[in-house]
Design a protein around this motif. Sequence first.
Motif, short mmCIF file in Angstrom:
data_model
loop_
_atom_site.label_atom_id
_atom_site.label_comp_id
_atom_site.label_asym_id
_atom_site.label_seq_id
_atom_site.Cartn_x
_atom_site.Cartn_y
_atom_site.Cartn_z
N PRO A 1 2.92 2.55 5.10
CA PRO A 1 2.65 3.15 4.24
C PRO A 1 3.37 5.20 3.72
O PRO A 1 2.82 5.57 2.52
N ASP A 2 3.80 5.48 5.12
CA ASP A 2 4.78 6.98 4.69
C ASP A 2 5.94 6.56 4.03
O ASP A 2 6.01 7.19 2.67
N ASP A 3 6.17 5.27 3.82
CA ASP A 3 7.49 5.05 2.62
C ASP A 3 6.29 4.84 1.53
O ASP A 3 7.78 5.56 0.33
N ALA A 4 5.74 4.13 1.55
CA ALA A 4 5.51 3.60 0.04
C ALA A 4 4.69 5.15 -0.43
O ALA A 4 4.81 5.63 -1.67
N LYS A 5 4.03 6.56 0.22
CA LYS A 5 4.35 7.45 -0.58
C LYS A 5 5.12 8.24 -1.39
O LYS A 5 5.32 8.87 -2.20
N PHE A 6 6.23 8.15 0.18
CA PHE A 6 7.24 8.98 -0.59
C PHE A 6 8.32 8.37 -2.27
O PHE A 6 8.40 9.19 -2.42
N TYR A 7 8.60 7.05 -2.18
CA TYR A 7 8.85 6.81 -3.50
C TYR A 7 7.75 6.48 -4.76
O TYR A 7 7.59 5.88 -5.64
N GLY A 8 7.09 6.78 -4.02
CA GLY A 8 4.95 6.86 -5.38
C GLY A 8 4.89 5.40 -5.49
O GLY A 8 4.78 4.80 -7.00
N VAL A 9 4.53 4.48 -4.67
CA VAL A 9 4.86 3.27 -5.13
C VAL A 9 3.27 2.67 -4.00
O VAL A 9 2.73 3.09 -2.77
N GLN A 10 2.16 1.61 -5.72
CA GLN A 10 1.43 0.88 -3.80
C GLN A 10 1.09 -0.55 -3.33
O GLN A 10 2.73 -0.54 -3.82
N PRO A 11 0.83 -1.21 -2.97
CA PRO A 11 1.10 -2.37 -2.65
C PRO A 11 1.53 -3.57 -3.59
O PRO A 11 -0.02 -2.79 -4.62
N GLY A 12 1.54 -4.11 -3.92
CA GLY A 12 2.00 -4.95 -4.84
C GLY A 12 2.38 -4.74 -5.82
O GLY A 12 2.78 -5.30 -6.70
N GLY A 13 3.27 -3.17 -5.91
CA GLY A 13 3.90 -2.72 -7.70
C GLY A 13 4.97 -3.43 -6.80
O GLY A 13 5.83 -3.96 -5.64
N HIS A 14 6.23 -2.64 -7.65
CA HIS A 14 7.25 -2.63 -7.85
C HIS A 14 8.29 -1.79 -8.08
O HIS A 14 7.43 -0.70 -8.61
N MET A 15 9.66 -2.07 -7.77
CA MET A 15 10.49 -0.73 -7.67
C MET A 15 11.89 -1.84 -8.54
O MET A 15 12.54 -2.58 -8.62
#
Length: 225
Positions: free
Chosen positions: A162-176
Motif C-alpha cells: 500500500p505504501d508503494d501504491a500511494k507513492f506511485y499514485g495507483v490503485q489495486p488493479g490499476g496500470h502503470m
Amino acid sequence: MVAPSPTTHRAVVEHMVRQAVYQRMGKPLPNSGSAPNPLLVNISARHCHLTQEAVETLFGKGHQLTVHKWLYQDGQFAAKETLTLIGPRSRVISNLRILGPCRNFNQVELAYTDGIALGFDLPLRISGDIKGSLGAMLMGPEGFFEMPEGVIRAMRHVHMSPDDAKFYGVQPGGHMKLKIGGPCGIILDQMLCRVDKSFKLEVHIDTDEGNACNLQPETLCELVK
C-alpha cells in the motif's frame, strides 16, 4: 520446510547505497530513488502452480514440495520438483518448474513462444483467472494429472505494498508503465498493479518480454504512470 534465508537482497542494498550517495552529494534523489522501497524487475520463466492433490498424483502419496530456491516475495519458492507438460499433437515442455507453496488451483504460465512451440493459442490472463482457459496433461515420475483448464500467458504485473501504491499514485488493479533502459530499451505498457501489505515491490515480465529488451541485472528500470 526450511526457513527463508535472512540475507538482505541485493536490490535493497543498492537502494540504500543510492540514497546515501545522493544525500552525501547534497543532490535530490530521482523519483525511483526516493521511493519507499527498491524496485526489482524479474523475468518470470515458464512455471506452474499446483494443488496438493496434483502434487501427490504426480509425485506420490503424501509428497511435499521441497525448496530449491527462495523467491523475492516472502514465503514463495521455486521447488526442486519439475514435471513435463504435454500439449497438442504430443508436443512437450520438459523440466517445467513448480513454484510453491501449493495453491487451491492448478495453473501453468507460459510465454507466447512456448504456446507456439506447443500448439497452444494462449489467452492473456491475470494469474488466478483460469476459467475457460486451455487444459493440458502433466506428467510426473509417479503419474499423470489432467488439467481441464489453467494454461495461460500471465499479464505483466507489479507487486506492491500500500505504501508503494500511494507513492506511485495507483490503485489495486490499476496500470502503470515500465521504462527499461539500455541499448535495447523499451517501454512496457499495461503493467497491472497488484497491491497487498505482504508484497515487496517487484515487477514480473515473461521471457519474451525480457529477451526483447535484453534485460540484465544492472539494467536501469523505472515505473511511471
